[in-house]
Write a protein that holds these residues in place. Structure first.
Motif, PDB file in Angstrom:
ATOM      1  N   ARG A   1      16.104 113.220 122.245  1.00 24.20           N
ATOM      2  CA  ARG A   1      16.611 113.915 121.046  1.00 24.20           C
ATOM      3  C   ARG A   1      18.065 113.556 120.758  1.00 24.20           C
ATOM      4  O   ARG A   1      18.481 113.490 119.591  1.00 24.20           O
ATOM      5  CB  ARG A   1      16.468 115.429 121.216  1.00 24.20           C
ATOM      6  N   LEU A   2      18.836 113.305 121.803  1.00 26.51           N
ATOM      7  CA  LEU A   2      20.240 112.942 121.616  1.00 26.51           C
ATOM      8  C   LEU A   2      20.421 111.481 121.210  1.00 26.51           C
ATOM      9  O   LEU A   2      21.539 111.048 120.929  1.00 26.51           O
ATOM     10  CB  LEU A   2      21.018 113.202 122.912  1.00 26.51           C
ATOM     11  N   GLY A   3      19.335 110.727 121.188  1.00 24.74           N
ATOM     12  CA  GLY A   3      19.401 109.323 120.778  1.00 24.74           C
ATOM     13  C   GLY A   3      19.850 108.376 121.867  1.00 24.74           C
ATOM     14  O   GLY A   3      20.041 107.174 121.614  1.00 24.74           O
ATOM     15  N   LEU A   4      19.991 108.871 123.101  1.00 26.54           N
ATOM     16  CA  LEU A   4      20.510 108.023 124.169  1.00 26.54           C
ATOM     17  C   LEU A   4      19.467 107.038 124.675  1.00 26.54           C
ATOM     18  O   LEU A   4      19.806 105.908 125.059  1.00 26.54           O
ATOM     19  CB  LEU A   4      21.015 108.896 125.316  1.00 26.54           C
ATOM     20  N   LEU A   5      18.204 107.431 124.688  1.00 23.51           N
ATOM     21  CA  LEU A   5      17.159 106.514 125.141  1.00 23.51           C
ATOM     22  C   LEU A   5      16.969 105.373 124.150  1.00 23.51           C
ATOM     23  O   LEU A   5      16.745 104.228 124.540  1.00 23.51           O
ATOM     24  CB  LEU A   5      15.846 107.269 125.348  1.00 23.51           C
TER      25      LEU A   5
ATOM     26  N   MET B   1      27.430 104.365 129.243  1.00 19.23           N
ATOM     27  CA  MET B   1      26.533 105.526 129.241  1.00 19.23           C
ATOM     28  C   MET B   1      26.309 106.040 130.649  1.00 19.23           C
ATOM     29  O   MET B   1      26.428 107.245 130.915  1.00 19.23           O
ATOM     30  CB  MET B   1      25.183 105.157 128.601  1.00 19.23           C
ATOM     31  N   ARG B   2      25.981 105.148 131.559  1.00 21.16           N
ATOM     32  CA  ARG B   2      25.641 105.581 132.915  1.00 21.16           C
ATOM     33  C   ARG B   2      26.859 106.173 133.627  1.00 21.16           C
ATOM     34  O   ARG B   2      26.742 107.194 134.314  1.00 21.16           O
ATOM     35  CB  ARG B   2      25.059 104.412 133.719  1.00 21.16           C
TER      36      ARG B   2
ATOM     37  N   LEU C   1      17.856 108.662 132.493  1.00 23.11           N
ATOM     38  CA  LEU C   1      18.083 107.637 131.470  1.00 23.11           C
ATOM     39  C   LEU C   1      17.901 106.239 132.050  1.00 23.11           C
ATOM     40  O   LEU C   1      17.223 105.394 131.469  1.00 23.11           O
ATOM     41  CB  LEU C   1      19.488 107.795 130.899  1.00 23.11           C
ATOM     42  N   ALA C   2      18.484 105.999 133.217  1.00 23.67           N
ATOM     43  CA  ALA C   2      18.420 104.661 133.816  1.00 23.67           C
ATOM     44  C   ALA C   2      17.000 104.263 134.163  1.00 23.67           C
ATOM     45  O   ALA C   2      16.601 103.105 133.961  1.00 23.67           O
ATOM     46  CB  ALA C   2      19.299 104.623 135.065  1.00 23.67           C
ATOM     47  N   LEU C   3      16.213 105.207 134.659  1.00 22.81           N
ATOM     48  CA  LEU C   3      14.841 104.875 135.044  1.00 22.81           C
ATOM     49  C   LEU C   3      13.977 104.556 133.833  1.00 22.81           C
ATOM     50  O   LEU C   3      13.077 103.712 133.915  1.00 22.81           O
ATOM     51  CB  LEU C   3      14.232 106.020 135.850  1.00 22.81           C
ATOM     52  N   GLN C   4      14.236 105.222 132.705  1.00 23.59           N
ATOM     53  CA  GLN C   4      13.530 104.858 131.477  1.00 23.59           C
ATOM     54  C   GLN C   4      13.842 103.420 131.081  1.00 23.59           C
ATOM     55  O   GLN C   4      12.963 102.651 130.699  1.00 23.59           O
ATOM     56  CB  GLN C   4      13.928 105.808 130.337  1.00 23.59           C
ATOM     57  N   GLY C   5      15.115 103.057 131.203  1.00 23.96           N
ATOM     58  CA  GLY C   5      15.504 101.704 130.844  1.00 23.96           C
ATOM     59  C   GLY C   5      14.943 100.667 131.797  1.00 23.96           C
ATOM     60  O   GLY C   5      14.439  99.627 131.366  1.00 23.96           O
ATOM     61  N   LEU C   6      15.015 100.940 133.088  1.00 25.71           N
ATOM     62  CA  LEU C   6      14.518  99.996 134.080  1.00 25.71           C
ATOM     63  C   LEU C   6      13.022  99.763 133.927  1.00 25.71           C
ATOM     64  O   LEU C   6      12.546  98.621 133.961  1.00 25.71           O
ATOM     65  CB  LEU C   6      14.831 100.521 135.489  1.00 25.71           C
ATOM     66  N   GLY C   7      12.253 100.835 133.744  1.00 30.27           N
ATOM     67  CA  GLY C   7      10.806 100.705 133.630  1.00 30.27           C
ATOM     68  C   GLY C   7      10.346 100.070 132.344  1.00 30.27           C
ATOM     69  O   GLY C   7       9.333  99.350 132.318  1.00 30.27           O
TER      70      GLY C   7
ATOM     71  N   GLY D   1       7.480 106.076 122.476  1.00 29.54           N
ATOM     72  CA  GLY D   1       7.419 107.214 123.391  1.00 29.54           C
ATOM     73  C   GLY D   1       8.539 107.200 124.408  1.00 29.54           C
ATOM     74  O   GLY D   1       9.067 108.253 124.786  1.00 29.54           O
ATOM     75  N   VAL D   2       8.919 106.006 124.861  1.00 28.77           N
ATOM     76  CA  VAL D   2      10.037 105.905 125.802  1.00 28.77           C
ATOM     77  C   VAL D   2      11.323 106.377 125.147  1.00 28.77           C
ATOM     78  O   VAL D   2      12.093 107.149 125.731  1.00 28.77           O
ATOM     79  CB  VAL D   2      10.192 104.451 126.293  1.00 28.77           C
ATOM     80  N   THR D   3      11.576 105.933 123.920  1.00 25.63           N
ATOM     81  CA  THR D   3      12.840 106.258 123.279  1.00 25.63           C
ATOM     82  C   THR D   3      12.921 107.693 122.791  1.00 25.63           C
ATOM     83  O   THR D   3      14.023 108.238 122.681  1.00 25.63           O
ATOM     84  CB  THR D   3      13.119 105.308 122.100  1.00 25.63           C
ATOM     85  N   ASP D   4      11.787 108.340 122.510  1.00 29.57           N
ATOM     86  CA  ASP D   4      11.876 109.755 122.127  1.00 29.57           C
ATOM     87  C   ASP D   4      11.679 110.691 123.326  1.00 29.57           C
ATOM     88  O   ASP D   4      11.712 111.915 123.188  1.00 29.57           O
ATOM     89  CB  ASP D   4      10.913 110.104 120.982  1.00 29.57           C
ATOM     90  N   GLY D   5      11.472 110.112 124.498  1.00 27.31           N
ATOM     91  CA  GLY D   5      11.412 110.913 125.714  1.00 27.31           C
ATOM     92  C   GLY D   5      10.073 111.542 126.002  1.00 27.31           C
ATOM     93  O   GLY D   5       9.989 112.441 126.854  1.00 27.31           O
ATOM     94  N   THR D   6       9.005 111.079 125.361  1.00 26.84           N
ATOM     95  CA  THR D   6       7.676 111.649 125.609  1.00 26.84           C
ATOM     96  C   THR D   6       6.823 110.782 126.526  1.00 26.84           C
ATOM     97  O   THR D   6       5.770 111.222 126.994  1.00 26.84           O
ATOM     98  CB  THR D   6       6.925 111.863 124.282  1.00 26.84           C
ATOM     99  N   ALA D   7       7.245 109.544 126.787  1.00 24.28           N
ATOM    100  CA  ALA D   7       6.531 108.656 127.709  1.00 24.28           C
ATOM    101  C   ALA D   7       7.492 108.235 128.810  1.00 24.28           C
ATOM    102  O   ALA D   7       8.582 107.727 128.540  1.00 24.28           O
ATOM    103  CB  ALA D   7       5.994 107.423 126.986  1.00 24.28           C
TER     104      ALA D   7
END
Length: 411
Positions: A47-51, A65-66, A80-86, A105-111
């Protein structure tokens, strides 16, 4: 303190991130269960747009960011980092269909994404992977895969069963495999929604015989279990019992998956250093505040030369690590030829520095820092793992030496 001549806009953004982490992310992190994926926290990052920013900016932006999040909320930084790495391998090497299916889904935080490289017997030596992709029979005469072996979930199935034109079939022409083996020490496992999995497609070929696959978590034969670790973020093991994959699931090219893995790690290694710098800075900030007010021997701790010199050393090492992280990230953004060495140097220096700074901070705080729930007790548990994951410190030294000798021989 400014470092690496950051622009005023960058400094302001870092301050905003620290405030968001303290005000909006920390409360969600505190409600999470240790060792489990905190989906409300991941959703708030979305929601904050960080992903979304993970895939819309460069390595320096990722480091900022990190580092900023780590100073105020290590759980948010790690999520946040694990979303990016995966998901970075999907972003960088996925087909249009793969990206369209998973990245929103990754960027909106649902996947939730995960990077599945390490194995019980192949951690630092990633080229020694034993998870095997066995060819799984011929296709139909018209080139389509058998529908009973594609095993796509309803959410991932294409409108037909033909292979995506951007994918490359296995050299034997089947374009279908079964994954058998085990992955271990996988962050976000076993709760992730999909995994970037590295498997051996050509026996005896070392790094040249590994393929990257995008594997949804609901594939038949894929199971997992959580591991109780020192650090509180989710880590688990995965078992692959004939898990079906097809050419639709390949990320990049068959037998070229090691490039996918190393490209991802070269990008994220400086940012692991940024995470470490953020923790070191948080420990330094806490130590400055504590030594300035803690009474001792008729004055405060800061009045003792032994203490003030230790604080100065903590600040010196933290700033040196920060500069190396920013330099490595900038080199990555500019496509410099020495990125592997710079990335390794940044991760090595920053993670070793953070261990020193946090340990010194605990020593200067005394017993209070060892109490469960204290910031430094938390950082002390968090700071140890980065010296091991994404290439242990010893591996980073090996990479640095190899690059140095290769450079000398090329002259």
């Amino acid at each position: 303190m400014t470092a690496f001549s950051l622009e005023p806009a960058q400094l302001a953004w870092c301050a905003e991130l620290r405030a968001l982490a303290a005000e909006r992310l920390r409360p969600l992190a505190e409600k999470g269960e240790p060792g489990r994926v905190n989906r409300p926290l991941v959703a708030e990052l979305g929601r904050l747009g960080l992903l979304r920013r993970l895939f819309a900016s460069g390595a320096l932006d990722l480091c900022l960011m990190r580092e900023s999040l780590a100073r105020a909320c290590t759980e948010a930084e790690t999520a946040l980092a694990l979303q990016g790495l995966g998901a970075h391998p999907v972003h960088a090497h996925g087909t249009a269909a793969q990206r369209a299916r998973w990245l929103p889904g990754v960027t909106d935080g649902t996947a939730v994404a995960a990077f599945a490289l390490s194995e019980p017997g192949a951690g630092s030596d990633a080229a020694a992977l034993e998870l095997t992709a066995h060819p799984d029979g011929p296709p139909h005469a018209d080139g389509t895969a058998h529908p009973d072996t594609t095993a796509h979930s309803d959410a991932t199935a294409h409108s037909d069963t033909t292979a995506h034109p951007d994918t490359i079939a296995h050299p034997d022409g089947t374009g279908r495999w079964r994954l058998t083996g085990e992955k271990c020490w996988i962050s976000n496992a076993p709760e992730a929604d999909f995994y970037t999995v590295f498997a051996r497609t050509t026996p005896g070929a070392g790094a040249r015989g590994v393929t990257a696959f995008l594997v949804p978590a609901d594939r038949p034969g894929l199971t997992g279990r959580g591991l109780d670790m020192l650090a509180p973020h989710p880590i688990g093991a995965l078992d692959f019992d004939g898990v079906p994959v097809t050419s639709d699931d390949v990320l990049g090219e068959v037998d070229r998956g090691f490039r996918v893995a190393m490209g991802t790690l070269n990008l994220f290694r400086p940012s692991v250093g940024a995470f470490a710098v953020g923790m070191a800075q948080a420990a330094l900030d806490a130590t400055l505040a504590h030594t300035a007010r803690r009474g001792a021997f008729g004055g405060t701790l800061r009045d003792l030369q032994a203490v003030s010199h230790q604080v100065a050393e903590m600040a010196l090492r933290t700033e040196a690590a920060r500069l190396m992280v920013y330099a490595a990230a900038t080199a990555c953004d500019e496509g410099a030829p020495d990125v592997p060495a710079r990335s390794a140097m940044a991760k090595l220096l920053a993670t070793e520095t953070a261990q020193y700074v946090v340990d010194t901070a605990v020593q200067l705080h005394g017993a209070r820092a060892l109490r469960r729930g204290h910031l430094l007790e938390h950082l002390y548990r968090e700071v140890r793992a980065p010296r091991v994951y994404e290439g242990a410190s010893e591996v980073q030294r090996g990479i640095i030496a190899k690059e140095l000798y290769a450079r000398q021989e090329a002259r």
